[in-house]
Design an enzyme around this catalytic site. Structure first.
Site, PDB file in Angstrom:
ATOM      1  N   HIS A   8       0.820  -1.209   0.000  1.00 22.71           N
ATOM      2  CA  HIS A   8       0.000   0.000   0.000  1.00 22.71           C
ATOM      3  C   HIS A   8       0.854   1.258   0.000  1.00 22.71           C
ATOM      4  O   HIS A   8       2.038   1.213   0.290  1.00 22.71           O
ATOM      5  CB  HIS A   8      -0.989   0.031   1.178  1.00 22.71           C
ATOM      6  CG  HIS A   8      -0.360   0.125   2.530  1.00 22.71           C
ATOM      7  ND1 HIS A   8      -0.095  -0.984   3.310  1.00 22.71           N
ATOM      8  CD2 HIS A   8       0.040   1.191   3.265  1.00 22.71           C
ATOM      9  CE1 HIS A   8       0.444  -0.597   4.455  1.00 22.71           C
ATOM     10  NE2 HIS A   8       0.538   0.723   4.450  1.00 22.71           N
ATOM     11  N   HIS A  89       3.891   7.418   3.274  1.00 20.16           N
ATOM     12  CA  HIS A  89       4.844   6.318   3.235  1.00 20.16           C
ATOM     13  C   HIS A  89       4.462   5.301   2.166  1.00 20.16           C
ATOM     14  O   HIS A  89       3.365   5.343   1.631  1.00 20.16           O
ATOM     15  CB  HIS A  89       4.940   5.623   4.601  1.00 20.16           C
ATOM     16  CG  HIS A  89       3.708   4.884   5.008  1.00 20.16           C
ATOM     17  ND1 HIS A  89       2.664   5.484   5.690  1.00 20.16           N
ATOM     18  CD2 HIS A  89       3.339   3.600   4.836  1.00 20.16           C
ATOM     19  CE1 HIS A  89       1.713   4.597   5.921  1.00 20.16           C
ATOM     20  NE2 HIS A  89       2.089   3.432   5.400  1.00 20.16           N
ATOM     21  N   GLU A 138       7.566   1.538   5.167  1.00 21.24           N
ATOM     22  CA  GLU A 138       7.032   0.531   6.075  1.00 21.24           C
ATOM     23  C   GLU A 138       7.337  -0.840   5.493  1.00 21.24           C
ATOM     24  O   GLU A 138       7.176  -1.064   4.294  1.00 21.24           O
ATOM     25  CB  GLU A 138       5.515   0.703   6.218  1.00 21.24           C
ATOM     26  CG  GLU A 138       4.862  -0.312   7.132  1.00 21.24           C
ATOM     27  CD  GLU A 138       3.349  -0.120   7.238  1.00 21.24           C
ATOM     28  OE1 GLU A 138       2.721  -0.944   7.924  1.00 21.24           O
ATOM     29  OE2 GLU A 138       2.801   0.828   6.646  1.00 21.24           O
TER      30      GLU A 138
END
Length: 148
Positions: A8, A89, A138
């Site tokens: 994502h 992010h 992440e």
């Protein structure tokens, strides 16, 4: 360590409700999940599904809308600098989170905080943007169940 798929893109927003309208009305998104609180991280989260290369919705990369739960949220500073929100992010999957953490530490990359459970219910950690070409990154363990 083998990097997996882009799971994502995190987008900080002052209002998930307004952002959902944008993704629906401007971008044509058809599937958004119910927003939920991640109180331990100080944010509210909502995922918007995108289609894969064959057009199948729910199989592509997701957009993670993130809204601060209050003034102590880690997103507060980001939104002060970017009042309309924006890309926060990117998140990549890995098969083994501890192996990935050790690998990045071995490369001298700064990890921000402990490994913890993220919005998909799997272990995650974040890498400092200064060590990742300016991008907060992440790393999440690939979900074991079907879907994201």
């Amino acid at each position: 360590m083998k990097l997996g798929r882009l799971n994502h893109i995190g987008v900080a927003t002052p209002s998930i409700e307004e952002s959902l309208r944008y993704y629906r009305d401007v971008m044509g998104a058809t599937i958004a999940h119910e927003p939920f609180d991640l109180a331990e991280q100080g944010v509210k989260v909502c995922f918007v599904d995108t289609p894969d290369a064959q057009g199948e919705v729910g199989k592509g990369t997701q957009i993670e809308l993130i809204e601060p739960l209050g003034p102590e949220s880690p997103l507060t500073g980001f939104l002060q600098k970017n009042p309309q929100g924006g890309q926060h992010h990117v998140c990549y999957e890995v098969e083994d989170i501890e192996q990935a953490r050790s690998w990045f530490e071995g490369k001298g990359k700064r990890i921000l905080g402990p490994t913890r459970i993220g919005a998909h219910g799997t272990p995650i950690f974040f890498l400092h943007p200064k060590d990742m070409m300016g991008q907060l990154t992440e790393i999440m363990e690939t979900p074991k169940a079907a879907g994201h």
